[in-house]
Enzyme design. Structure first.
Site, PDB file in Angstrom:
ATOM      1  N   CYS A 441       0.859  -1.177   0.000  1.00 32.99           N
ATOM      2  CA  CYS A 441       0.000   0.000   0.000  1.00 32.99           C
ATOM      3  C   CYS A 441       0.899   1.232   0.000  1.00 32.99           C
ATOM      4  O   CYS A 441       2.011   1.187  -0.534  1.00 32.99           O
ATOM      5  CB  CYS A 441      -0.969  -0.010   1.183  1.00 32.99           C
ATOM      6  SG  CYS A 441      -0.161   0.041   2.789  1.00 32.99           S
ATOM      7  N   ALA A 442       0.474   2.317   0.609  1.00 33.14           N
ATOM      8  CA  ALA A 442       1.236   3.568   0.534  1.00 33.14           C
ATOM      9  C   ALA A 442       2.608   3.462   1.177  1.00 33.14           C
ATOM     10  O   ALA A 442       3.577   4.044   0.693  1.00 33.14           O
ATOM     11  CB  ALA A 442       0.443   4.699   1.194  1.00 33.14           C
TER      12      ALA A 442
END
Length: 495
Positions: A441-442
């Site tokens: 993810c981020a």
């Protein structure tokens, strides 16, 4: 919990579209004040600004659609685009069947019920977008390999996914016909409770937002207050150029102090985290002070500039969880203070310097220069609280561990040694044989593992990670930071 973690990760895909919205709309409002203040748009510069505002609004105003598509792709086993089509099919089916015109035709009594009418009038929202994305992804994962008899062979495999999704969405819509008014009433009650509490409510929200970071459930909370799930939409209305008292993007009056659910994050992320980082560095063992500086110092700079806080938070939340609770509490306190002193700012991605600059020209922004005294106060308070808490309670923050093996982490990240980091992380989580799937993810690598007990936490940090979390027996998340994609790319090659 594992499935909720996956949902949190999937939400990051559509949320990643927000920064460009902020940049476009921030520049647009600066070039074309008429867009927010009213009046005729004249001249080339103002026309360009107007164009940019509308370009950014194209995404902000349709976040529910982005959620339907993004969540579907994010939750799909192989992130195939067919899942995004399924998510869109589900969204269109549900919102069409549950719009006010259809519902009042099927159930005429709804027209005389103000709450139910309001509920179905707001069916195009982030909650329905997320639900549609989940339905699309589940149908894709379940039916992408379906083989039908020869006479129907054309509709086999991925071609049948949209058809099955449509049928499933009809059933869901029928259920929501009765359930949605109840859900909506509950969310309205929660929103009303927070709104009615004014600044205290905003502080409670900020506290819970930070406290839920380890679980990924903060995304669910954000959708209630930042977007138009219950008619609040603090973020979407702020960036749509609205002010308190206007009719918001969902057609209802903005009866709260717009920006109150975002403003308090700015002094904490931009100044509080650097203060807390300084306290950790000064409390580190002398021989490990450079190591602590490389780890939490760089994370603090990242938080200040763009509001990405996970590299800092995961650096200590499991080493000293009581301190992390205090950290979350400080967010709540500063949000209350921010509310009452009248500082208002908004973010499209997170509360860093970039978003502060671009949001300053929006009509709901107020007293932007108050970030200086608020920030200095946050810097001092976070520093003092962290410094004495670490010292008095002998908390094992970075640089104070009994046996610290993370010395190589800052150097590897600074030198972009992504292959070395990937290799080290893979070995630390038990090798290829312990990995069943990996995604990112981020800021995190997200592993599905056969046995999380085989994960060596210290070895993971030594490999170059900021931290590790084990949400379940078969799940492991490794916090890398904003450069996670490059580590992921190398890791996939190794797998």
């Amino acid at each position: 919990m594992k499935q909720l973690q996956k949902l949190g990760k999937a939400l990051m895909l559509p949320v990643a579209a927000l920064p460009i919205c902020g940049i476009l709309m921030g520049i647009g409002y600066a070039l074309c004040p008429s867009t927010m203040q009213g009046g005729e748009v004249t001249g080339l510069i103002e026309m360009i600004g107007f164009f940019l505002v509308k370009a950014g609004g194209a995404l902000i105003d349709n976040m529910h659609i982005l959620f339907a598509v993004g969540v579907a792709v994010g939750l799909a086993d192989d992130h195939d685009g067919t899942a995004s089509l399924a998510g869109m099919v589900s969204y269109l089916m549900i919102t069409k069947l549950l719009n006010t015109t259809v519902v009042t035709t099927l159930m005429p009594a709804v027209a005389n019920d103000e709450i139910k009418t309001l509920a179905f009038g707001k069916i195009e929202n982030a909650f329905i977008g997320i639900l549609a994305g989940i339905i699309g992804a589940v149908c894709y994962n379940k039916f992408k390999g379906t083989q039908l008899p020869d006479v129907l062979a054309f509709f086999s495999g991925k071609r049948c996914v949209a058809i099955v999704t449509a049928l499933a969405s009809i059933i869901v819509a029928a259920i929501l016909l009765f359930v949605w008014p109840l859900i909506f009433s509950g969310l309205v009650w929660l929103g009303d409770a927070i709104v009615s509490m004014g600044g205290i409510g905003a502080g409670i929200y900020a506290f819970l937002n930070r406290l839920l970071i380890p679980t990924g459930l903060h995304h669910a909370l954000n959708n209630v207050f930042w977007f138009d799930t219950i008619g609040l939409g603090d973020l979407s209305n702020f960036w749509a150029g609205k002010v308190t008292g206007d009719i918001g993007t969902m057609g209802t009056e903005i009866n709260w102090d717009l920006g109150m659910y975002m403003s308090g994050f700015f002094p904490c992320m931009m100044f509080g985290i650097p203060g807390a980082a300084a306290a950790m560095i000064l409390n580190a063992k002398p021989e490990r002070r450079k190591v602590a500086f490389g780890l939490v110092g760089s994370a603090a700079i990242c938080a200040f500039v763009c509001g990405v806080t996970e590299p800092f938070e995961f650096a200590f939340m499991f080493l000293a969880f009581p301190l992390y609770v205090v950290y979350a509490l400080l967010y709540g306190i500063f949000t209350v203070v921010t509310y009452y002193v009248g500082f208002r700012a908004g973010f499209s991605f997170s509360a860093g310097l970039t978003d502060l600059v671009f949001s300053a020209s929006l009509p709901a922004a107020k007293n932007t220069l108050l970030i200086i005294p608020l920030g200095l106060a946050a810097l001092v308070v976070f520093f003092v609280v962290f410094y004495f808490a670490i010292k008095v309670f002998d908390l094992k923050t970075p640089g104070r561990e009994d046996e610290d093996t993370s010395a190589e982490a800052p150097a590897k990240l600074a030198n972009n040694s992504f292959t070395d980091i990937a290799s080290g992380v893979l070995a630390a989580i038990g090798g290829k044989d312990n990995v069943t799937n990996v995604d990112y993810c981020a800021t995190r690598l997200r592993f599905d593992v056969k046995d999380s007990d085989k994960v060596d936490d210290k070895a993971v940090k030594a490999a170059g990670a900021a931290g590790v979390i084990k949400p379940g027996k078969n799940a492991c998340q490794v916090v890398i930071g904003p450069k996670v994609q490059f580590v992921y790319d190398e890791l996939k090659k190794m797998l």
